[in-house]
Structure formats: structure tokens, C-alpha cells
Scaffold this active site. Structure first.
Site, mmCIF file in Angstrom:
data_model
loop_
_atom_site.group_PDB
_atom_site.id
_atom_site.type_symbol
_atom_site.label_atom_id
_atom_site.label_comp_id
_atom_site.label_asym_id
_atom_site.label_seq_id
_atom_site.Cartn_x
_atom_site.Cartn_y
_atom_site.Cartn_z
ATOM 1 C CE1 TYR A 9 -3.599 -2.542 0.571
ATOM 2 C CE2 TYR A 9 -4.907 -0.527 1.248
ATOM 3 C CZ TYR A 9 -4.815 -1.991 0.875
ATOM 4 O OH TYR A 9 -5.876 -2.254 0.864
ATOM 5 C CE LYS A 25 1.562 -17.544 -2.899
ATOM 6 N NZ LYS A 25 0.818 -18.748 -3.193
ATOM 7 C CG ASP A 37 -2.193 -20.371 -1.751
ATOM 8 O OD1 ASP A 37 -1.452 -20.114 -0.350
ATOM 9 O OD2 ASP A 37 -1.831 -20.774 -2.531
ATOM 10 C CG ASP A 44 -8.201 -4.675 1.959
ATOM 11 O OD1 ASP A 44 -8.933 -4.399 2.450
ATOM 12 O OD2 ASP A 44 -8.038 -4.596 0.492
ATOM 13 C CG ASP A 91 -13.722 -6.808 2.264
ATOM 14 O OD1 ASP A 91 -13.487 -6.226 3.276
ATOM 15 O OD2 ASP A 91 -13.984 -6.553 1.166
#
Ligand code: IPM
Ligand code: MG
Length: 353
Positions: free
Chosen positions: A138, A183, A216, A240, A244
Site C-alpha cells: 500500500y 506467501k 491462499d 485487507d 472482507d
């Protein structure tokens, strides 16, 4: 001492849910004799329209001077493709306040168990996502040309360490289990992340069990077995996305609150939902995420646990009585739902005095 609270209603349904939070804060403030001062300032797309800047200097100064900032929502299609996006105001504000730790709890309200779209959800579902909020992709260097574009994901050890500490400490207060998400099979920044979390855990938090999971796999596992998790810590963009995803578990994104904290106790509080321009101005948004964020504001920035609990209990009481907004299959308007929470607060207060 007066607690200064800045309200940033923002865009879309932001003003409606901010009003709900303000009403409830005002009511518990009176009940518990809290000295709260609340003032609204322009922010987001509304501030672009008024002043050409999503975070005007007087808004930033007020936020820096406040004990807590409450934000409704920012953004909307109206500002798509414009030179300045409303979201940049939010990113600048988070950075300026250095609120690096974004706490996003997910729990199931027992009365809403059958509203969750997932069969895997049980009454035990209750976990906390701790999202790093002021670093990573970001905030890395960006280049944007017509042929190529890039976004750099950069993390320093100290940035990983400070967010990991918040997560370890949360895990100590909860069930002592932490899952760190990265990751690391692909990204260098993730390998640094994993190393720092591992070392810190071994050195300072031997009582916390740490597991590492690839993002994942986590996206899958969160749906398959949401009860497996207690505290989850992750970098900015993964947090983020996963938060959600997590919000669906509880039945509606309209229920989820968040707190963004730094080292000083000052915080930025917002429901995790967006500005929902499609339903803005219709008085149908769910105010519960905003009201629950107001409870977090009292808990984390005003040292006011009892008023925070009172709000949370009132929310539970109202929903258990079947009062719901449309996103959850009910028919209450935003203001009517807020009125129900207010009435539940007043009833609980009257019976305890
Ligand atoms: C959130 C939002 C923001 C983010 C946007 C509005 C910039 O999605 O708070 O989760 O990506 O952090
Ligand atoms: Mg988001």
C-alpha cells in the site's frame, strides 16, 4: 479529562452510520459520565468536492490533536478516474497517525447463526485478524505508465516486529494461539515476515503457539474451518482481503467493526464496510458495524471498558430480539436499528440504577 473525538462521516452511507455511532456514544457518555467532545470534519470524496483534498489540513490537524477518530466510509464511483482518489486521504491519515495495528474481530452473534452462509460456522467462531496497516504494498514505491506499472511491497524488520507484538499480546489474552499468514513460498517480503515472527515468538512469547500459513491456504481454511482460528496476523494487503472474506462468516459485512491503533492509545475506528453508494441516503445501511466500532473506540482510546461492554450487550440484545436491517433479512431502517440499540442501552441502564 475531556476525550476529543473527531468524526469523519465521509462518503456514501458513511454519514448515516457515523450519525448512528455519534448517537450511541452520546448516550453512553451521559450514562457513564464520560466527558466526550465530538466534532465532525470534511474527509474523503466529500472533501475533494469541497476543498480539492480528501484530507484537508484542518481535518488532519484535528485528527492529530484528537484522542480518537471515527470514520464512516470513503470513496465511490463519482471519483473514479479523477486525479485524486478519496482513498488516498484514508491512507495518508493512517500513515500520519501511525496506526499500524488494525484489529478486525469476527464473531458470530448466536442469534444470527442461521444467517451465516457457511455451514462450517458454529457458536464458537470468534477470531481476530491483526492486519499491518501502514506498510507493505500500500505504501511502497509506485510507478504508473501506459505500458508498465509497478507497486513495491517493502517491509522493515521493525515494522514486522511491532505488529507481531500486538498479535502475540492479543493471543496471550485470548487462547494463546497465533497463525501468521504470508506467501513465503514466493515473496521475499514474506520470508522476512516469517523469520521475524518466528524469532520474536521464540524469544519473547514462548507461551504462544505460532503456526505459519500461506495466504491462499488461509483463504480456503477460513471457510472450511473458521473455528480453528483465534488470532491471525498478516501484512497489509493480505489482511485487507482476508478481513472482507471473514466478514461474510458473521452474516453481513455490515456487522464488522475495526480499530486501528498505534503506540500511543490514539486510534482510528471504522466499520470495515465501504461507502455502499448504491444504497446511500436511503436509510437502509446496517449501523451495527459502526456502533460496534464506537464500542472499540471507548475500550481502546478512552479506557472505558464498561461503556464498551454496555454497547456490545445492547447490540446482542437487539439482534436476539429479531430486530435486523435488510442486509440480514430484516426490515429495520438504519435510524430505526440505532433507535433499538439506544432503547436497549437505556433499559439496561434503568434496571441497573
Ligand atoms: C479497508 C478498505 C481500505 C483498504 C480502502 C478504502 C483503501 O478496503 O479499510 O479495508 O484497502 O485498506
Ligand atoms: Mg478492505
Amino acid at each position: 479529562m475531556t476525550k476529543k473525538i473527531v468524526l469523519l462521516p465521509g462518503d456514501g452511507v458513511g454519514p448515516e452510520v457515523t450519525k448512528a455511532a455519534e448517537t450511541i456514544l452520546g448516550a453512553v457518555g451521559d450514562q457513564f459520565n464520560l466527558d466526550l467532545s465530538m466534532r465532525s470534519f470534511a474527509f474523503g470524496g466529500a472533501a475533494i468536492d469541497a476543498a480539492g483534498d480528501p484530507l484537508p489540513p484542518e481535518t488532519l490537524t484535528a485528527c492529530q490533536d484528537a484522542d480518537a477518530v471515527f470514520l464512516g466510509a470513503v470513496g465511490g464511483p463519482k471519483w473514479d478516474g479523477q486525479a485524486i482518489r478519496p482513498e488516498t486521504g484514508l491512507l495518508r491519515l493512517r500513515k500520519a497517525l501511525d496506526v499500524f495495528a488494525n484489529l478486525r474481530p469476527t464473531r458470530i452473534y448466536k442469534s444470527l447463526l442461521d444467517r451465516s452462509p457457511l455451514r462450517t460456522v458454529t457458536p464458537k467462531t470468534d477470531f481476530l485478524i491483526v492486519r499491518e496497516l501502514v506498510g507493505g504494498i500500500y505504501f511502497g514505491d509506485r510507478s504508473e505508465g501506459s505500458e508498465t506499472a509497478s507497486d513495491v511491497c517493502l517491509y522493515h524488520c521493525h515494522e514486522v516486529e511491532r505488529i507481531a507484538r500486538v498479535a502475540f499480546e492479543a493471543a496471550q489474552k485470548r487462547s494463546g494461539r497465533l497463525v501468521s499468514v504470508d506467501k513465503a513460498n514466493v515473496l521475499a517480503s514474506s520470508r522476512l515476515w516469517r523469520g521475524v515472527v518466528t524469532d520474536l515468538g521464540a524469544r519473547d512469547y514462548p507461551d504462544v503457539t505460532v503456526d505459519h500459513m500461506l495466504v491462499d491456504a488461509m483463504a480456503m481454511r477460513l471457510i472450511q474451518a473458521p473455528d480453528d482460528f483465534d488470532v491471525i496476523v498478516t501484512e497489509n494487503m493480505f489482511g485487507d482481503i482476508l478481513s472482507d472474506e471473514a466478514s461474510v462468516i458473521s452474516g453481513s459485512i455490515g456487522l464488522s467493526p475495526s480499530a486501528s491503533l498505534g503506540d500511543t492509545g490514539k486510534g482510528l475506528y471504522e466499520p470495515i464496510h465501504g461507502s455502499a453508494p448504491d444504497i446511500a441516503g436511503e436509510d437502509i445501511a446496517n449501523p451495527v458495524g459502526a456502533i460496534a466500532s464506537a464500542a472499540m473506540l471507548l475500550r481502546h482510546s478512552c479506557n472505558a471498558e464498561a461503556p464498551a461492554r454496555a454497547i456490545e450487550t445492547a447490540i446482542e440484545t437487539v439482534m436476539a430480539a429479531g430486530h435486523l436491517t435488510r442486509d440480514l433479512g430484516g426490515d429495520l431502517a438504519c435510524t430505526a436499528m440505532t433507535g433499538k440499540v439506544l432503547a436497549a442501552l437505556e433499559k439496561a441502564f434503568a434496571s441497573s440504577h
